[in-house]
Design an enzyme around this catalytic site. Structure first.
Site, PDB file in Angstrom:
ATOM      1  N   GLY A  14       0.810  -1.223   0.000  1.00 51.59           N
ATOM      2  CA  GLY A  14       0.000   0.000   0.000  1.00 51.59           C
ATOM      3  C   GLY A  14       0.842   1.270   0.000  1.00 51.59           C
ATOM      4  N   THR A  91      -1.374 -16.761   5.749  1.00 49.44           N
ATOM      5  CA  THR A  91      -1.934 -18.116   5.694  1.00 49.44           C
ATOM      6  C   THR A  91      -2.633 -18.403   7.023  1.00 49.44           C
ATOM      7  OG1 THR A  91      -0.093 -18.749   4.285  1.00 49.44           O
ATOM      8  CG2 THR A  91      -1.348 -20.530   5.266  1.00 49.44           C
ATOM      9  N   LEU A 160       4.788  -5.840  -7.757  1.00 44.61           N
ATOM     10  CA  LEU A 160       6.095  -5.307  -7.350  1.00 44.61           C
ATOM     11  C   LEU A 160       6.846  -6.332  -6.507  1.00 44.61           C
ATOM     12  CD1 LEU A 160       6.235  -4.418  -4.091  1.00 44.61           C
ATOM     13  CD2 LEU A 160       4.757  -2.610  -4.888  1.00 44.61           C
ATOM     14  N   LYS A 217      -2.429 -13.538 -10.575  1.00 44.75           N
ATOM     15  CA  LYS A 217      -1.477 -13.172  -9.515  1.00 44.75           C
ATOM     16  C   LYS A 217      -0.916 -14.431  -8.840  1.00 44.75           C
ATOM     17  CE  LYS A 217       0.829 -11.269  -6.384  1.00 44.75           C
ATOM     18  NZ  LYS A 217       1.405 -10.040  -5.946  1.00 44.75           N
ATOM     19  N   ASN A 221       3.144 -15.848  -9.301  1.00 46.03           N
ATOM     20  CA  ASN A 221       4.047 -16.165  -8.198  1.00 46.03           C
ATOM     21  C   ASN A 221       4.404 -17.649  -8.177  1.00 46.03           C
ATOM     22  OD1 ASN A 221       4.588 -13.648  -7.225  1.00 46.03           O
ATOM     23  ND2 ASN A 221       2.964 -13.661  -5.683  1.00 46.03           N
ATOM     24  N   CYS A 273       5.077 -13.718  -0.159  1.00 43.83           N
ATOM     25  CA  CYS A 273       4.149 -14.129  -1.221  1.00 43.83           C
ATOM     26  C   CYS A 273       4.291 -15.566  -1.705  1.00 43.83           C
ATOM     27  CB  CYS A 273       4.299 -13.200  -2.419  1.00 43.83           C
ATOM     28  SG  CYS A 273       3.659 -11.563  -2.059  1.00 43.83           S
ATOM     29  N   PHE A 274       5.509 -15.992  -2.049  1.00 37.78           N
ATOM     30  CA  PHE A 274       5.636 -17.252  -2.796  1.00 37.78           C
ATOM     31  C   PHE A 274       4.970 -18.431  -2.097  1.00 37.78           C
ATOM     32  CE2 PHE A 274       9.537 -16.320  -5.712  1.00 37.78           C
ATOM     33  CZ  PHE A 274       8.792 -15.362  -6.358  1.00 37.78           C
ATOM     34  N   PHE A 335      14.789 -11.832   3.691  1.00 33.12           N
ATOM     35  CA  PHE A 335      14.512 -12.919   2.735  1.00 33.12           C
ATOM     36  C   PHE A 335      15.200 -12.693   1.392  1.00 33.12           C
ATOM     37  CE2 PHE A 335      11.408 -11.683  -0.539  1.00 33.12           C
ATOM     38  CZ  PHE A 335      10.946 -10.461  -0.067  1.00 33.12           C
ATOM     39  N   ARG A 343       9.663 -11.904   6.445  1.00 31.73           N
ATOM     40  CA  ARG A 343       8.543 -12.849   6.394  1.00 31.73           C
ATOM     41  C   ARG A 343       8.931 -14.081   5.574  1.00 31.73           C
ATOM     42  NH1 ARG A 343       3.673  -8.914   4.691  1.00 31.73           N
ATOM     43  NH2 ARG A 343       5.394  -7.811   3.705  1.00 31.73           N
TER      44      ARG A 343
HETATM   45  C1  UDX Z   1       0.888  -7.388   0.834  1.00 29.26           C
HETATM   46  C2  UDX Z   1      -0.386  -7.789   0.137  1.00 29.26           C
HETATM   47  O1  UDX Z   1      -1.364  -6.841   0.321  1.00 29.26           O
HETATM   48  C3  UDX Z   1      -0.754  -9.155   0.528  1.00 29.26           C
HETATM   49  O2  UDX Z   1      -1.850  -9.587  -0.169  1.00 29.26           O
HETATM   50  C4  UDX Z   1       0.385  -9.983   0.157  1.00 29.26           C
HETATM   51  O3  UDX Z   1       0.051 -11.292   0.188  1.00 29.26           O
HETATM   52  C5  UDX Z   1       1.534  -9.647   1.041  1.00 29.26           C
HETATM   53  O4  UDX Z   1       1.879  -8.385   0.708  1.00 29.26           O
HETATM   54  P1  UDX Z   1       1.918  -6.111   2.654  1.00 29.26           P
HETATM   55  O5  UDX Z   1       1.684  -4.714   2.199  1.00 29.26           O
HETATM   56  O6  UDX Z   1       3.254  -6.700   2.345  1.00 29.26           O
HETATM   57  O7  UDX Z   1       0.785  -7.017   2.074  1.00 29.26           O
HETATM   58  O8  UDX Z   1       1.594  -6.375   4.149  1.00 29.26           O
HETATM   59  P2  UDX Z   1       1.992  -5.490   5.386  1.00 29.26           P
HETATM   60  O9  UDX Z   1       3.283  -4.824   5.131  1.00 29.26           O
HETATM   61  O10 UDX Z   1       1.794  -6.385   6.566  1.00 29.26           O
HETATM   62  O11 UDX Z   1       0.887  -4.348   5.367  1.00 29.26           O
HETATM   63  C6  UDX Z   1      -0.446  -4.514   5.671  1.00 29.26           C
HETATM   64  C7  UDX Z   1      -0.897  -3.283   6.468  1.00 29.26           C
HETATM   65  O12 UDX Z   1      -2.304  -3.339   6.627  1.00 29.26           O
HETATM   66  C8  UDX Z   1      -0.284  -3.182   7.850  1.00 29.26           C
HETATM   67  O13 UDX Z   1       0.362  -1.938   8.003  1.00 29.26           O
HETATM   68  C9  UDX Z   1      -1.475  -3.321   8.808  1.00 29.26           C
HETATM   69  O14 UDX Z   1      -1.345  -2.542   9.974  1.00 29.26           O
HETATM   70  C10 UDX Z   1      -2.621  -2.849   7.917  1.00 29.26           C
HETATM   71  N1  UDX Z   1      -3.943  -3.351   8.305  1.00 29.26           N
HETATM   72  C11 UDX Z   1      -4.133  -4.675   8.522  1.00 29.26           C
HETATM   73  C12 UDX Z   1      -5.007  -2.456   8.430  1.00 29.26           C
HETATM   74  O15 UDX Z   1      -4.852  -1.251   8.253  1.00 29.26           O
HETATM   75  N2  UDX Z   1      -6.239  -2.950   8.768  1.00 29.26           N
HETATM   76  C13 UDX Z   1      -6.455  -4.268   9.012  1.00 29.26           C
HETATM   77  O16 UDX Z   1      -7.591  -4.654   9.325  1.00 29.26           O
HETATM   78  C14 UDX Z   1      -5.360  -5.174   8.875  1.00 29.26           C
HETATM   79  C1  UDX Z   2       7.564 -11.683  -5.463  1.00 27.69           C
HETATM   80  C2  UDX Z   2       7.294 -11.448  -6.962  1.00 27.69           C
HETATM   81  O1  UDX Z   2       8.549 -11.340  -7.664  1.00 27.69           O
HETATM   82  C3  UDX Z   2       6.468 -10.190  -7.158  1.00 27.69           C
HETATM   83  O2  UDX Z   2       6.140 -10.027  -8.529  1.00 27.69           O
HETATM   84  C4  UDX Z   2       5.197 -10.327  -6.338  1.00 27.69           C
HETATM   85  O3  UDX Z   2       4.418  -9.154  -6.436  1.00 27.69           O
HETATM   86  C5  UDX Z   2       5.529 -10.590  -4.883  1.00 27.69           C
HETATM   87  O4  UDX Z   2       6.345 -11.756  -4.778  1.00 27.69           O
HETATM   88  P1  UDX Z   2       9.237 -10.702  -3.664  1.00 27.69           P
HETATM   89  O5  UDX Z   2       8.735 -11.790  -2.781  1.00 27.69           O
HETATM   90  O6  UDX Z   2       9.299  -9.319  -3.120  1.00 27.69           O
HETATM   91  O7  UDX Z   2       8.369 -10.617  -4.999  1.00 27.69           O
HETATM   92  O8  UDX Z   2      10.742 -11.073  -4.122  1.00 27.69           O
HETATM   93  P2  UDX Z   2      11.402 -11.901  -5.301  1.00 27.69           P
HETATM   94  O9  UDX Z   2      12.442 -11.058  -5.899  1.00 27.69           O
HETATM   95  O10 UDX Z   2      10.414 -12.493  -6.212  1.00 27.69           O
HETATM   96  O11 UDX Z   2      12.170 -13.060  -4.510  1.00 27.69           O
HETATM   97  C6  UDX Z   2      11.474 -14.076  -3.793  1.00 27.69           C
HETATM   98  C7  UDX Z   2      12.444 -15.061  -3.183  1.00 27.69           C
HETATM   99  O12 UDX Z   2      13.059 -15.867  -4.180  1.00 27.69           O
HETATM  100  C8  UDX Z   2      13.592 -14.398  -2.429  1.00 27.69           C
HETATM  101  O13 UDX Z   2      13.842 -15.103  -1.234  1.00 27.69           O
HETATM  102  C9  UDX Z   2      14.749 -14.513  -3.375  1.00 27.69           C
HETATM  103  O14 UDX Z   2      15.987 -14.499  -2.729  1.00 27.69           O
HETATM  104  C10 UDX Z   2      14.452 -15.855  -4.029  1.00 27.69           C
HETATM  105  N1  UDX Z   2      15.073 -16.021  -5.350  1.00 27.69           N
HETATM  106  C11 UDX Z   2      14.704 -15.221  -6.397  1.00 27.69           C
HETATM  107  C12 UDX Z   2      16.031 -17.000  -5.556  1.00 27.69           C
HETATM  108  O15 UDX Z   2      16.379 -17.750  -4.632  1.00 27.69           O
HETATM  109  N2  UDX Z   2      16.575 -17.156  -6.804  1.00 27.69           N
HETATM  110  C13 UDX Z   2      16.222 -16.370  -7.851  1.00 27.69           C
HETATM  111  O16 UDX Z   2      16.766 -16.574  -8.958  1.00 27.69           O
HETATM  112  C14 UDX Z   2      15.256 -15.368  -7.640  1.00 27.69           C
END
Ligand code: UDX
Ligand code: UDX
Length: 456
Positions: A14, A91, A160, A217, A221, A273-274, A335, A343
């Protein structure tokens, strides 16, 4: 014409997404709401609560101009034309589908709050990754009661990656917008297309039906994670046969049908995510009776668990079958590089396994130590933390490199070697370091999927 955007959830998704929208759309007022008041205060101060290269600069372009942060969600809802829902969907840890299905409690609570406070016509956009057909459930909630409000639901998943969020948002490969195939649905899609159209070329904005968007989506992933598990599976074969996974990855990636990206073998994938999204896909398949498909995708996660376990087993084996009372310096806990996010980081499990072997573990990381401390708060006295990698390695028997921070490549390894117990070991879980140079210094070097450079 969209004039007011509200985003619920000021996290990794966000916060950066709204900062980039606000930067490129000065005519739109963007408000980001979060229940966590500390997070809101941090965003407001211009010092984001998350580490993301380039984010501070983008934030500075519009903070206080057309970008605002608030903890008062209810007050912000009525004036919004568009509401992005970007709350986390971890999860489930309890009940049906525990360990696989998404926990939708925050998301449903958010939908009900929107329903209660919305006025007039509002477009609600799923930004969080959600199980396929969640939009339909959301629609059902939003269509019960509140006669003064009308809603359209869109799915606009975020692609992203952390560490490159700003570049990914500024120049996305694609923006995906899913909506209903009705007159109202098409109008809602068009309204959002116009927002992104202010900086994204038209041919990169894809529109689909809602379910294609939601499934894309999860599938994207799953495909990316599958590539990592595939190359990690190959790395295990390399270690047994004398092949070098770097050479194999280069040879495979030169085929344009395969391509060179996402072929880095390592200690396993992590991140928010993954694993979560694959398990979500597995749950969806099981729900629909697609057992074989469920097992197919599940094997990507199984291989990832195996890769982490294998890393620790190799350490134990190389270090004379015991780690008890030995000091291990863990370089990197995030990570991946360029984020403070831990995470589902592979480092969590590796550290826990090392501690279970009664090793003394000292963790260092340039951004993730606060988060690492929280994740391992129950780990006991054998675990310590150090800001300085040189201090972490002092007196250690081994270094386990778990995050690909560039700065770890440029450390003075002669100095590090001099301060370590002998024989000194390096286990490079990211194939980041110059193994030959370390070996020349005196280290016993174990990389992923590459021949050992050992003096023993
Ligand atoms: C994202 C995506 O939205 C999620 O679907 C994906 O699987 C993981 O990445 P992300 O932005 O990374 O989530 O999560 P996080 O950094 O934990 O941010 C979520 C925010 O929502 C937190 O700041 C939390 O305080 C807020 N939140 C949560 C609310 O404002 N209201 C709620 O009821 C729950
Ligand atoms: C991922 C997706 O790339 C993005 O498009 C989606 O929106 C959210 O999930 P993110 O989890 O932020 O993004 O990171 P990413 O760069 O995809 O890496 C995921 C994990 O795979 C990391 O732990 C990274 O170190 C690992 N990785 C990635 C490898 O071990 N080898 C690689 O070649 C690439």
């Amino acid at each position: 014409m969209i004039k007011h955007i509200l985003c619920i959830g000021a996290g990794y998704v966000g916060g950066p997404t709204m900062a980039v929208i606000a930067k490129h759309c000065p005519g739109i007022r963007v408000v980001v709401a979060d229940i966590n008041a500390d997070r809101v205060a941090a965003w407001r101060s211009g010092e984001p609560p998350i580490y993301e290269p380039g984010l501070k600069e983008v934030l500075a372009t519009s903070l206080g101009r057309n970008l605002h942060f608030t903890a008062d969600l209810e007050a912000a809802i009525p004036e919004a034309d568009v509401i992005f829902v970007s709350v986390n969907t971890p999860t489930k840890t309890f009940g049906r589908g525990a360990g696989k299905a998404a926990d939708l409690q925050y998301w449903e609570k958010t939908a009900r709050t929107i329903l209660q406070h919305a006025q007039g016509h509002t477009i609600v956009v799923e930004k969080s990754t959600l199980p396929v057909r969640t939009a339909e459930a959301m629609e059902r909630i939003l269509k019960t009661g509140n006669a003064g409000a009308r809603f359209d639901i869109l799915s606009n998943p975020e692609f992203l990656a952390e560490g490159t969020a700003i570049a990914d948002l500024e120049r996305p490969d694609r923006v995906l917008i899913g909506g209903a195939e009705t007159k109202e649905g098409r109008a809602a899609i068009q309204a959002l297309v116009e927002v992104y159209g202010q900086w994204v070329p038209a041919d990169r904005i894809l529109t689909t039906n809602v379910w294609s968007s939601e499934l894309s989506k999860l599938a994207a992933n799953a495909f990316l994670a599958q590539r990592v598990s595939s190359i990690n599976a190959v790395s295990a074969i390399c270690e047994r046969t004398g092949a070098d996974v770097l050479e194999v990855a280069r040879a495979i990636g030169a085929d344009v049908r395969i391509g060179p990206k996402f072929l880095k073998a390592g200690v396993g994938f992590g991140g928010s995510c993954f694993q979560k999204d694959i398990l979500n896909l597995v749950y969806l398949c099981e729900h629909h009776g697609l057992e074989e498909v469920a097992r197919y995708w599940e094997s990507v996660v199984t291989l990832n668990l195996y890769q982490k376990r294998r890393f620790v087993e190799r350490m134990i084996h190389a270090m004379f079958n015991t780690l008890a009372e030995k000091r291990i310096a863990v370089f990197g806990f995030a990570f991946k590089a360029d984020t403070g996010d831990t995470r589902d980081s592979p480092a969590t499990e590796v550290c826990r396994e090392l501690l279970a072997e009664h090793a003394h573990v000292c963790v260092t990381d340039p951004q993730a130590l606060p988060s690492a401390r929280r994740d391992l708060h129950d780990a006991g006295p054998r675990l310590t933390f150090e800001d300085d990698p040189y201090a972490a390695a002092r007196g250690a028997h081994a270094i386990a490199l778990l995050t690909d921070w560039r700065e770890y490549r440029d450390l003075d390894y002669e100095r590090i070697y001099a301060g370590m117990e002998k024989p000194a070991f390096v286990f490079d879980g990211r194939n980041l370091l110059d193994a030959a140079r370390l070996h020349a210094i005196g280290f016993n070097v174990y990389s992923i999927g590459r021949p050992d450079l050992s003096r023993l």
